[in-house]
Design an enzyme around this catalytic site. Structure first.
Site, short mmCIF file in Angstrom:
data_model
loop_
_atom_site.label_atom_id
_atom_site.label_comp_id
_atom_site.label_asym_id
_atom_site.label_seq_id
_atom_site.Cartn_x
_atom_site.Cartn_y
_atom_site.Cartn_z
N GLU A 48 62.92 51.57 11.78
CA GLU A 48 64.07 51.04 11.04
C GLU A 48 63.76 50.93 9.54
OE1 GLU A 48 66.84 50.92 12.53
OE2 GLU A 48 66.08 51.06 14.58
N ASP B 160 61.35 58.56 12.59
CA ASP B 160 60.24 58.61 13.56
C ASP B 160 58.95 59.02 12.87
OD1 ASP B 160 61.78 57.87 15.69
OD2 ASP B 160 61.91 59.86 16.61
ZN LIG Z 1 67.03 55.38 14.05
#
Ligand SMILES: [Zn+2]
Length: 427
Positions: free
Chosen positions: A287, A368
């Site tokens: 996030e 990611d």
């Molecule tokens: Zn995401």
């Protein structure tokens, strides 16, 4: 049957066909074996249950799309738009008279009644499916925790929000159109953009708490681990909250919202139950990646640009009498023009939607990779993603057409493969 009629009929049925084709193709793939090396070895019974959940969801989507399209076509072909316009004109004249305003006020009132009427009708048409999804489909697989009271309260709150916030916006748009005619697209664009920026600022603090309770993550081992990571990144978190997702569903999630000083990360209470501390840190890192890489302002900017394109195109069709004739409406008006144009816009909207989703998926890979690089542990994020997918019974074999049309996140297998290619840094 004029040209507009044929274009819109083709667009609406074509879009239904495309969605249905994607779901049917998806149904045929649920049992496909998963590629080796992704660590997705689950018990056959669990996998079978996931497949049944996924298939049941797809069948529900097909039914909902089909019914929605059928209701729309019947409404249209039986002259529903003409009736709605006539009703709105009577109500608008009455309300305008009460308000003591001139024709401008009456025009705005008429438009608001027209939008409200269509909004209520379309929400009523979708209600049976919404009820079925929550209380039958989700319930059957043990996900539902929404009580009938919460369901009704959510609906009322959402409706009230649309009226309180959308009403003035719609009135502003109609007022600008009455003032400048089709050339109003530029000031309307400005108004809509300022409005969506305002909502992005207000949502985390004032709108989302209407639906959920946000509690700051308490001090403890997890909080310290997250603070350590965040400080290590030289990042300041304006808010780290636990949100009571368990009020509605057993599903697990985390998200990032807001702009500037209002940005905050919300972790579902259900997520904290299922993931260990390292995995939660990996999710937070993902996030933080969205935030650091500027994903929210970029997507907001693109959506503003998309609105601009739509409004500019609108200026060419807004008062086109043939477009009104296609819907059986005699009198040209801005309020009906807006609705009819949005239907004419369906193919463009489908096309830009596909591009938008592709960008969102690219952002997920980037977040990611950011999390993997900054924590040094792509394997921990992979394990968190596997747990999330298993807990939420995500579709592990979506068809590429489903992904292109609807997926805001890449399919799990592709995310795991991308993470698997990144180096692990221990200690
Ligand atoms: Zn995401």
């Amino acid at each position: 049957m004029n040209t507009y009629c044929i274009i819109i009929l083709a667009a609406v049925t074509g879009s239904w066909l495309l969605q249905t084709a994607a779901a049917v193709l998806g149904l045929g793939r649920t049992g496909t074996p998963l590629p080796a090396g992704t660590g997705l070895d689950m018990e056959p019974a669990r996998r079978e249950r996931m497949q049944r959940y996924v298939a049941s969801g797809m069948r529900l989507n097909i039914a909902e799309d089909t019914a929605g399209t059928a209701v729309f076509l019947v409404f249209w072909l039986c002259g529903g738009f003409g009736v709605a316009d006539a009703l709105s004109r009577s109500a608008g004249a009455l309300l305008g008279g009460f308000a003591g305003g001139g024709p401008a006020v009456t025009g705005i009132m008429t438009g608001l009644v027209f939008f409200g009427l269509l909004g209520v009708l379309s929400s009523l048409a979708g209600l049976p499916f919404s009820l079925w999804r929550t209380f039958v489909h989700e319930e059957r697989f043990g996900f539902n925790r929404t009580t009938p009271l919460t369901f009704v309260a959510d609906r009322l709150k959402a409706g009230l929000l649309v009226a309180v916030m959308g009403g003035p916006l719609a009135a502003g748009v109609l007022w600008l159109l009455a003032l400048y005619g089709p050339e109003a697209w530029l000031p309307v664009w400005l108004l809509v953009s300022v409005f969506s920026l305002l909502v992005s600022f207000l949502a985390p603090r004032y709108l989302l708490p209407l639906f959920n309770t946000f509690t700051p993550l308490p001090q403890g081992a997890l909080r310290s681990a997250i603070d350590r990571y965040v400080t290590g990144q030289g990042y300041t978190l304006s808010g780290l909250f636990v949100v009571d997702g368990s009020r509605r569903s057993a599903k697990v999630n985390a998200y990032f919202t807001g702009l500037g000083r209002q940005r905050r990360i919300a972790l579902f209470d259900t997520l904290l139950e299922k993931l260990d501390d390292d995995e939660v840190v990996a999710v937070v890192a993902h996030e933080v990646g969205h935030c650091t890489l500027g994903h929210i302002p970029v997507m907001l900017g693109l959506s503003v640009a998309r609105t601009g394109l739509m409004l500019w195109l609108l200026s060419f069709f807004l008062t086109e009498p043939q477009l009104f004739a296609a819907f059986g409406v005699q009198q040209v008006s801005y309020h009906a023009g807006l609705v009819f144009f949005s239907l004419l816009f369906t193919p463009v909207s489908l096309f830009t939607g596909v591009g938008f989703h592709a960008l969102l998926r690219r952002n997920e890979y980037a977040a990611d990779a950011f999390a993997a690089r900054t924590t040094g542990r792509p394997d921990v994020l992979s394990s968190a993603l596997r747990k999330l997918a298993s807990e939420n019974m995500t579709n592990l074999n979506p068809h590429p057409l489903q992904v292109a049309l609807h997926y805001t996140h890449p399919p799990l297998v592709q995310r795991l493969q991308a993470l698997g290619a990144l180096p692990v840094r221990r200690g």
